[in-house]
Design an enzyme around this catalytic site. Structure first.
Site, PDB file in Angstrom:
ATOM      1  N   SER A  69      25.916  -5.123 -37.193  1.00 28.85           N
ATOM      2  CA  SER A  69      26.399  -4.302 -36.087  1.00 28.85           C
ATOM      3  C   SER A  69      27.472  -5.047 -35.319  1.00 28.85           C
ATOM      4  O   SER A  69      27.796  -6.198 -35.638  1.00 28.85           O
ATOM      5  CB  SER A  69      25.246  -3.956 -35.147  1.00 28.85           C
ATOM      6  OG  SER A  69      24.916  -5.102 -34.390  1.00 28.85           O
ATOM      7  N   LYS A  70      27.990  -4.388 -34.307  1.00 32.12           N
ATOM      8  CA  LYS A  70      29.067  -4.985 -33.496  1.00 32.12           C
ATOM      9  C   LYS A  70      28.652  -6.358 -32.953  1.00 32.12           C
ATOM     10  O   LYS A  70      29.466  -7.232 -32.742  1.00 32.12           O
ATOM     11  CB  LYS A  70      29.409  -4.066 -32.325  1.00 32.12           C
ATOM     12  CG  LYS A  70      30.184  -2.851 -32.749  1.00 32.12           C
ATOM     13  CD  LYS A  70      31.244  -2.493 -31.693  1.00 32.12           C
ATOM     14  CE  LYS A  70      32.194  -1.440 -32.194  1.00 32.12           C
ATOM     15  NZ  LYS A  70      31.546  -0.122 -32.308  1.00 32.12           N
ATOM     16  N   ARG A  71      27.350  -6.502 -32.699  1.00 31.62           N
ATOM     17  CA  ARG A  71      26.863  -7.761 -32.142  1.00 31.62           C
ATOM     18  C   ARG A  71      27.086  -8.945 -33.103  1.00 31.62           C
ATOM     19  O   ARG A  71      27.047 -10.092 -32.706  1.00 31.62           O
ATOM     20  CB  ARG A  71      25.374  -7.644 -31.810  1.00 31.62           C
ATOM     21  CG  ARG A  71      25.128  -7.375 -30.331  1.00 31.62           C
ATOM     22  CD  ARG A  71      23.713  -6.967 -30.077  1.00 31.62           C
ATOM     23  NE  ARG A  71      23.524  -5.568 -30.431  1.00 31.62           N
ATOM     24  CZ  ARG A  71      22.519  -5.095 -31.147  1.00 31.62           C
ATOM     25  NH1 ARG A  71      21.608  -5.904 -31.606  1.00 31.62           N
ATOM     26  NH2 ARG A  71      22.427  -3.811 -31.410  1.00 31.62           N
ATOM     27  N   ASP A  72      27.310  -8.646 -34.370  1.00 30.96           N
ATOM     28  CA  ASP A  72      27.518  -9.730 -35.337  1.00 30.96           C
ATOM     29  C   ASP A  72      28.978 -10.173 -35.398  1.00 30.96           C
ATOM     30  O   ASP A  72      29.398 -10.835 -36.334  1.00 30.96           O
ATOM     31  CB  ASP A  72      27.051  -9.288 -36.721  1.00 30.96           C
ATOM     32  CG  ASP A  72      25.575  -8.987 -36.734  1.00 30.96           C
ATOM     33  OD1 ASP A  72      24.792  -9.897 -36.440  1.00 30.96           O
ATOM     34  OD2 ASP A  72      25.204  -7.825 -36.995  1.00 30.96           O
ATOM     35  N   GLY A  73      29.740  -9.789 -34.402  1.00 31.92           N
ATOM     36  CA  GLY A  73      31.134 -10.217 -34.385  1.00 31.92           C
ATOM     37  C   GLY A  73      32.015  -9.052 -34.732  1.00 31.92           C
ATOM     38  O   GLY A  73      32.251  -8.191 -33.906  1.00 31.92           O
TER      39      GLY A  73
END
Ligand code: GLU
Length: 479
Positions: free
Chosen positions: A249-253
């Site tokens: 997801s976006k949280r992974d960069g």
């Protein structure tokens, strides 16, 4: 039979890595079977769809080399087609108007949750009489169109990745909404409905998409049957997971293809890596191949069921293989936008020769194109920033001696070539009784402000050509 597959992104965000990987598998399958790859933009969600996302998606697919044969088709331009398809199901008694309000649906859900039942619509308006309908309309209620789902049905398909998949009709949440209403009748179709109408119309033979669509497939098969259409083959590809095993997801960069591009991944490297996200070639030791080469070998037999873990190190490695084998002129061309974006001053035409030299100097150390910005900054700026290692080096007495001696030689009018640079170093070592390591480290610290970097002699020659070396020796000595 001609294989016809499609990618059907919704333009509610930039081209996502998951969608792009699904596009890769569709493309490979189409090319393997000499079939057609179709692009459809699913933009019926008026609020969330944006033309700039459509542009980003088209650009991303083109950049990756995932060329399409037909389309792009836009669902927003096909609304009349969906409306008449909805009407057809109503006329056949397979769909109906449901007037249940959202407050009623909320109450129903609460009741079901309290009884620990899965929330579902209870089909309460399946058999309304014309009088009941008229009464709801008189109340000013709006409606949705629901498609009847038989709870006793078992839906079975042979998935090209997952084998036999079975769903119970009773697990599909009751009669499903296929369209909303407008003031004057049937309005916006919902995802599952529009997809089936399009896939029938576009004669799609294989629906290849992420495994998050499995429950949709069960519903869609019922719709194909209602239209008396041939059901396509289905292939649900594994999700892309992060290191922790959760959906990327976006949280992974980064998650969108344009982000990867900005970070300095080459299209060839990225698409090569994506091909391996869930698929492996028959020769599983082979890791570097073009899309066309992968297409020759591609089949769903070699696609995993398990989620595919995203591995940055592997992506970097694959990317570096493409960078390291690229001709210098092409690599220079690719680095120019990164240098420009960093605000470096140069003229891409006039300065081409030294840009190519800089490129050649760092090419084998690059993993991502963006790395070049940091690695080459010393060539684009008058002043050097010294890091701690360089500062410590420059404070040593031996460094000062070495740099003074080098500067004196240069000021004596010594022309600088690869050979003379080596000679100067040897001479300084001998005359000042210094070790080679000390001279080299001193030179590097003064010229680049760092303790490590690309080939020192070549870097020095370049800086000399740019007229930057003497001033760097002087300012290092002035510290
Ligand atoms: N618009 C859907 C999505 O982006 C398409 C899914 C499908 O391929 O049917 O997920």
């Amino acid at each position: 039979m001609t294989v016809r597959v499609r990618i059907a992104p919704s333009p509610t965000g930039n081209l996502h890595i998951g969608t792009a990987r699904t596009a890769v598998f569709n493309w490979l399958f189409a090319r393997h079977h000499h079939g057609k790859f179709i692009l459809r933009i699913e933009d019926t969600d008026e609020e969330r769809s944006r033309p700039e996302f459509t542009d980003n998606i088209l650009e991303g697919l083109r950049w990756l080399g995932l060329t399409w044969d037909e389309g792009p088709f836009f669902q927003s331009q096909r609304l009349d087609i969906y409306k008449s398809a909805v009407q057809k199901l109503i006329d056949q008694g397979l769909a109906y108007r449901c007037y249940t309000t959202s407050a009623e649906l909320d109450a129903l859900r609460e009741l079901q949750t309290a009884k620990k039942e899965a929330p579902r619509y209870d089909n309460r308006h399946r058999h309304l009489t014309p009088e009941q309908e008229a009464a709801f309309q008189a109340e000013g209620r709006s409606f949705v169109i629901r498609f009847k789902i038989d709870d006793n049905r078992e839906i079975v398909w042979h998935d090209l990745v997952r084998g036999t998949v079975t769903w119970k009709g009773s697990d599909l949440g009751g009669d499903m909404v296929i369209a909303r209403a407008t003031d004057d009748g049937i309005g916006q179709p919902l995802y599952n409905f529009a997809v089936v109408v399009d896939d029938m119309d576009m004669e799609i033979t294989h629906v290849i998409r992420g495994e998050d669509h499995i429950a949709n497939t069960a519903k869609q098969i019922l719709l194909y049957e209602a239209f008396g259409a041939k059901v396509p083959e289905f292939s649900h590809t594994p999700l892309i997971l992060n290191k922790e095993g959760r959906k990327l997801s976006k949280r992974d960069g980064v998650t969108s293809i344009s982000d990867f591009q900005e970070m300095g991944f080459t299209a060839e490297g990225l698409v090569n890596y994506m091909t391996l996200l869930g698929w492996s070639p028959p020769d599983s030791t082979q890791e570097i191949f073009t899309l066309a080469e992968a297409a020759k070998e591609f089949s769903f037999d070699r696609v995993n069921k398990a989620g595919a873990k995203f591995d940055w190190d592997k992506l970097d490695w694959i990317n570096s293989q493409y960078i390291h084998t690229m001709p210098v002129d092409k690599l220079t061309e690719m680095l120019i936008p990164y240098w420009e974006k960093a605000g470096y001053q140069f003229d891409a035409g006039r300065d081409r020769a030294w840009l190519e030299k800089i490129t050649a100097l760092i090419a084998t150390s690059l993993k991502r194109l963006q790395d070049a910005v940091e690695m080459t900054k010393v060539f684009f700026s008058e002043v050097v920033e010294y890091n701690d290692e360089a500062k410590a080096q420059l404070q040593q007495e031996a460094s000062i001696t070495a740099l003074k001696a080098v500067l004196a030689t240069l000021e004596g009018g010594q022309e600088l070539t690869e050979t003379t640079a080596q000679d100067i170093i040897k001479q300084v070592m001998k005359e000042q009784n210094l070790k080679k390591g000390v001279v080299m480290k001193s030179l590097r610290a003064a010229l680049t402000g760092e303790g490590h970097g690309p080939d020192l002699i070549q870097s020095w020659l370049l800086l000399h050509q740019l007229g930057l070396d003497k001033s760097r020796f002087t300012s290092a000595l002035a510290k």
